[in-house]
Design a protein around this motif. Structure first.
Motif, PDB file in Angstrom:
ATOM      1  N   ALA A  57       0.836  -1.204   0.000  1.00 57.28           N
ATOM      2  CA  ALA A  57       0.000   0.000   0.000  1.00 57.28           C
ATOM      3  C   ALA A  57       0.870   1.254   0.000  1.00 57.28           C
ATOM      4  CB  ALA A  57      -0.929  -0.006   1.216  1.00 57.28           C
ATOM      5  N   TRP A  58       1.869   1.298   0.888  1.00 58.99           N
ATOM      6  CA  TRP A  58       2.761   2.469   0.942  1.00 58.99           C
ATOM      7  C   TRP A  58       3.501   2.651  -0.384  1.00 58.99           C
ATOM      8  CZ3 TRP A  58       1.687   5.897   4.291  1.00 58.99           C
ATOM      9  CH2 TRP A  58       1.341   5.600   5.612  1.00 58.99           C
ATOM     10  N   ASN A  59       3.958   1.551  -0.995  1.00 57.14           N
ATOM     11  CA  ASN A  59       4.634   1.655  -2.288  1.00 57.14           C
ATOM     12  C   ASN A  59       3.724   2.285  -3.328  1.00 57.14           C
ATOM     13  OD1 ASN A  59       6.571  -1.502  -2.433  1.00 57.14           O
ATOM     14  ND2 ASN A  59       6.906   0.337  -1.230  1.00 57.14           N
ATOM     15  N   ARG A  60       2.483   1.873  -3.355  1.00 53.41           N
ATOM     16  CA  ARG A  60       1.559   2.398  -4.355  1.00 53.41           C
ATOM     17  C   ARG A  60       1.251   3.875  -4.122  1.00 53.41           C
ATOM     18  NH1 ARG A  60       2.017  -2.548  -4.689  1.00 53.41           N
ATOM     19  NH2 ARG A  60       1.167  -3.894  -6.289  1.00 53.41           N
ATOM     20  N   ILE A  61       1.169   4.260  -2.864  1.00 51.51           N
ATOM     21  CA  ILE A  61       0.963   5.673  -2.545  1.00 51.51           C
ATOM     22  C   ILE A  61       2.187   6.481  -2.970  1.00 51.51           C
ATOM     23  CG2 ILE A  61       0.824   7.327  -0.627  1.00 51.51           C
ATOM     24  CD1 ILE A  61      -0.993   5.173   0.774  1.00 51.51           C
ATOM     25  N   ALA A  62       3.371   6.007  -2.612  1.00 51.41           N
ATOM     26  CA  ALA A  62       4.599   6.756  -2.913  1.00 51.41           C
ATOM     27  C   ALA A  62       4.871   6.827  -4.413  1.00 51.41           C
ATOM     28  CB  ALA A  62       5.791   6.135  -2.180  1.00 51.41           C
ATOM     29  N   ILE A  63       4.690   5.726  -5.109  1.00 52.14           N
ATOM     30  CA  ILE A  63       4.941   5.721  -6.556  1.00 52.14           C
ATOM     31  C   ILE A  63       3.922   6.600  -7.274  1.00 52.14           C
ATOM     32  CG2 ILE A  63       4.910   4.293  -8.641  1.00 52.14           C
ATOM     33  CD1 ILE A  63       6.046   1.999  -6.810  1.00 52.14           C
ATOM     34  N   SER A  64       2.651   6.410  -6.967  1.00 53.89           N
ATOM     35  CA  SER A  64       1.597   7.199  -7.621  1.00 53.89           C
ATOM     36  C   SER A  64       1.692   8.675  -7.275  1.00 53.89           C
ATOM     37  CB  SER A  64       0.215   6.673  -7.213  1.00 53.89           C
ATOM     38  OG  SER A  64       0.068   5.328  -7.588  1.00 53.89           O
ATOM     39  N   GLY A  65       2.080   8.974  -6.035  1.00 55.91           N
ATOM     40  CA  GLY A  65       2.212  10.365  -5.587  1.00 55.91           C
ATOM     41  C   GLY A  65       3.544  11.001  -5.942  1.00 55.91           C
ATOM     42  N   ARG A  66       4.397  10.223  -6.604  1.00 56.46           N
ATOM     43  CA  ARG A  66       5.708  10.705  -7.045  1.00 56.46           C
ATOM     44  C   ARG A  66       6.574  11.197  -5.886  1.00 56.46           C
ATOM     45  NH1 ARG A  66       2.318  10.434 -10.852  1.00 56.46           N
ATOM     46  NH2 ARG A  66       2.687  10.470 -13.056  1.00 56.46           N
ATOM     47  N   TYR A  67       6.560  10.412  -4.790  1.00 60.41           N
ATOM     48  CA  TYR A  67       7.414  10.735  -3.650  1.00 60.41           C
ATOM     49  C   TYR A  67       8.854  10.475  -4.060  1.00 60.41           C
ATOM     50  CZ  TYR A  67       3.311  10.587  -0.512  1.00 60.41           C
ATOM     51  OH  TYR A  67       2.120  10.803   0.124  1.00 60.41           O
ATOM     52  N   PRO A  68       9.751  11.424  -3.811  1.00 61.98           N
ATOM     53  CA  PRO A  68      11.135  11.267  -4.259  1.00 61.98           C
ATOM     54  C   PRO A  68      11.957  10.365  -3.345  1.00 61.98           C
ATOM     55  CG  PRO A  68      10.879  13.355  -3.136  1.00 61.98           C
ATOM     56  CD  PRO A  68       9.513  12.728  -3.203  1.00 61.98           C
ATOM     57  N   ALA A  69      12.792   9.544  -3.949  1.00 61.40           N
ATOM     58  CA  ALA A  69      13.731   8.727  -3.166  1.00 61.40           C
ATOM     59  C   ALA A  69      14.646   9.664  -2.390  1.00 61.40           C
ATOM     60  CB  ALA A  69      14.546   7.835  -4.091  1.00 61.40           C
ATOM     61  N   GLY A  70      14.960   9.278  -1.174  1.00 63.17           N
ATOM     62  CA  GLY A  70      15.859  10.084  -0.353  1.00 63.17           C
ATOM     63  C   GLY A  70      15.147  10.965   0.649  1.00 63.17           C
ATOM     64  N   LEU A  71      13.828  11.103   0.519  1.00 65.53           N
ATOM     65  CA  LEU A  71      13.061  11.904   1.455  1.00 65.53           C
ATOM     66  C   LEU A  71      12.329  10.955   2.396  1.00 65.53           C
ATOM     67  CD1 LEU A  71      12.053  14.765   2.235  1.00 65.53           C
ATOM     68  CD2 LEU A  71      10.150  14.377   0.671  1.00 65.53           C
ATOM     69  N   ASP A  72      12.260  11.282   3.679  1.00 63.25           N
ATOM     70  CA  ASP A  72      11.569  10.474   4.662  1.00 63.25           C
ATOM     71  C   ASP A  72      10.652  11.395   5.455  1.00 63.25           C
ATOM     72  OD1 ASP A  72      10.746   8.873   6.783  1.00 63.25           O
ATOM     73  OD2 ASP A  72      12.727   7.980   7.104  1.00 63.25           O
ATOM     74  N   GLU A  73       9.354  11.326   5.171  1.00 63.75           N
ATOM     75  CA  GLU A  73       8.408  12.246   5.799  1.00 63.75           C
ATOM     76  C   GLU A  73       8.352  12.078   7.308  1.00 63.75           C
ATOM     77  OE1 GLU A  73       5.684   8.983   6.472  1.00 63.75           O
ATOM     78  OE2 GLU A  73       6.894   9.349   4.711  1.00 63.75           O
ATOM     79  N   ARG A  74       8.774  10.933   7.819  1.00 59.78           N
ATOM     80  CA  ARG A  74       8.767  10.735   9.274  1.00 59.78           C
ATOM     81  C   ARG A  74       9.722  11.691   9.962  1.00 59.78           C
ATOM     82  NH1 ARG A  74      10.382   4.563   9.322  1.00 59.78           N
ATOM     83  NH2 ARG A  74      12.006   5.573   8.103  1.00 59.78           N
ATOM     84  N   ARG A  75      10.701  12.171   9.246  1.00 64.97           N
ATOM     85  CA  ARG A  75      11.685  13.086   9.821  1.00 64.97           C
ATOM     86  C   ARG A  75      11.340  14.556   9.563  1.00 64.97           C
ATOM     87  NH1 ARG A  75      13.369   8.260   9.283  1.00 64.97           N
ATOM     88  NH2 ARG A  75      15.070   7.313  10.390  1.00 64.97           N
ATOM     89  N   LEU A  76      10.207  14.789   8.904  1.00 68.81           N
ATOM     90  CA  LEU A  76       9.766  16.155   8.622  1.00 68.81           C
ATOM     91  C   LEU A  76       8.890  16.702   9.741  1.00 68.81           C
ATOM     92  CD1 LEU A  76       8.812  15.852   4.836  1.00 68.81           C
ATOM     93  CD2 LEU A  76      10.906  16.781   5.827  1.00 68.81           C
TER      94      LEU A  76
END
Length: 148
Positions: A128-147
């Motif tokens: 599920a997370w992969n599909r959200i990140a890929i579809s949402g174009r989340y960039p590699a190298g960013l970790d929203e948990r640290r934002l």
């Protein structure tokens, strides 16, 4: 589409489900599953995140480096880890034929019902997370948990 900001209620529900799915699964097994599924799905965002988590959890670099070829490196993975990784690959590549009986039966022989449910939930959540990140174009190298 950045779900944590644009859809915070959905994000909180996903995080709660993520936490529930991780209960009773060792961090090593969970990270191996998350890394392998993210590799299969081509999710650089999640792969980067879980490689970082694996380093923080001090997983052996050899096992992390060989997880894509786990079947060729049985000395690096326990029977339970190999069964879970096999299940993860088949659930991720579900297709029309589903999970072969031999794959499910092997996992069911090595995990009790509760453990198998948790392993399955771990597999489903990273998909599920992969599909959200890929579809949402989340960039590699960013970790929203640290934002936060």
């Amino acid at each position: 589409m950045w779900i944590p900001q644009s859809n915070p209620a959905v994000y909180k529900a996903l995080v709660a489900l993520q936490r529930a799915s991780a209960e009773g699964v060792t961090q090593r097994l969970a990270e191996l599953i998350r890394i392998r599924v993210s590799q299969i799905n081509g999710c650089g965002y999640c792969l980067h995140m879980h490689l970082s988590d694996a380093r923080s959890a001090e997983l052996e670099p050899q096992a992390v480096g060989m997880v894509a070829l786990w079947a060729d490196a049985p000395h690096l993975f326990s029977d339970r880890e190999r069964a879970a990784l096999d299940l993860a690959e088949h659930v991720t590549r579900l297709g029309d034929s589903g999970v072969p009986d031999r794959v499910f039966d092997r996992a069911a022989a090595l995990f009790d019902d509760v453990e198998l449910g948790q392993v399955m939930a771990t597999i489903v959540m990273i998909n599920a997370w992969n599909r959200i990140a890929i579809s949402g174009r989340y960039p590699a190298g960013l970790d929203e948990r640290r934002l936060r």
